[in-house]
Design an enzyme around this catalytic site. Sequence first.
Site, PDB file in Angstrom:
ATOM      1  N   PHE A   1       0.806  -1.049   0.476  1.00 27.27           N
ATOM      2  CA  PHE A   1      -0.096  -0.080   0.180  1.00 27.27           C
ATOM      3  C   PHE A   1       0.644   1.078  -0.131  1.00 27.27           C
ATOM      4  CE2 PHE A   1      -2.963  -3.452   1.989  1.00 27.27           C
ATOM      5  CZ  PHE A   1      -3.697  -3.219   1.069  1.00 27.27           C
ATOM      6  N   ASP A   2       0.355   2.322  -0.552  1.00 27.98           N
ATOM      7  CA  ASP A   2       0.844   3.762  -0.801  1.00 27.98           C
ATOM      8  C   ASP A   2       0.423   4.096   0.877  1.00 27.98           C
ATOM      9  OD1 ASP A   2       1.913   6.048  -1.662  1.00 27.98           O
ATOM     10  OD2 ASP A   2       0.051   7.000  -2.115  1.00 27.98           O
ATOM     11  N   LEU A   3       1.121   5.165   1.559  1.00 25.64           N
ATOM     12  CA  LEU A   3       0.530   5.708   2.036  1.00 25.64           C
ATOM     13  C   LEU A   3      -0.573   7.104   2.303  1.00 25.64           C
ATOM     14  CD1 LEU A   3       0.462   5.684   5.371  1.00 25.64           C
ATOM     15  CD2 LEU A   3       2.534   7.931   5.539  1.00 25.64           C
TER      16      LEU A   3
END
Length: 222
Positions: free
Chosen positions: A7-9
């Site tokens: 996941f990106d943040l």
Amino acid sequence: MFSVILFDLDGTLTDPEEGITRCVNYALEQLGLGTWERSQLRCFIGPPLKEQFMEFCGISEEQANLAVEKYRERYRDTGIFENRAYPGIASLLEKLAGRGARLALATSKPELFARQILQAYGLIGYLEEAVGSELDGRRTDKAQVIEEALRRMGVSREERGQVLMVGDRMHDIAGAKRCGVASLGVRFGYAQDGELEAAGADWIVDTVEELEEFLLRKSAPK
């Protein structure tokens, strides 16, 4: 089926608009470059910070390094917490982890800050790894971040067909392609209209609810 989900943040797990745009304006003011409307500074959410300062302001690398330094003056103690987890994200991570999916963070944000944010919003316990950039500017390219996440998790080349990168910007999609993994774009983040399509995302969802439905359907339970 995907057994490893990265996941990106910013714009994917959390909404950092207030903190990032306020810190960008602080840096621009310190450099004598004026102040901007928050909506004009949303382009700073997602890409590597130094490169975005250079592109947005048309400044040199040296000036951009100074801008990053000023940005972090405010971000370190204040901007980092002008943030919020998207509703439903914690529940989603809990469900995926409960199914045995291997979850990790892959962000261009400095890893030190990313871990603080995950801790503040109770998300870090669901993740096997949390990988970001270094404060000295190393590992800001998303492909480098993804590669480091896969290295730490012990994911082999042969297993990359089981890996999915989830993010809201073209950098996430491009990084996934360079690493030979699948990509899912989320429109509830900060992509421009058509950005995820142009980047070649394998799938795109509009809401956190659609993201949950997709990931629970496509993740492999243990």
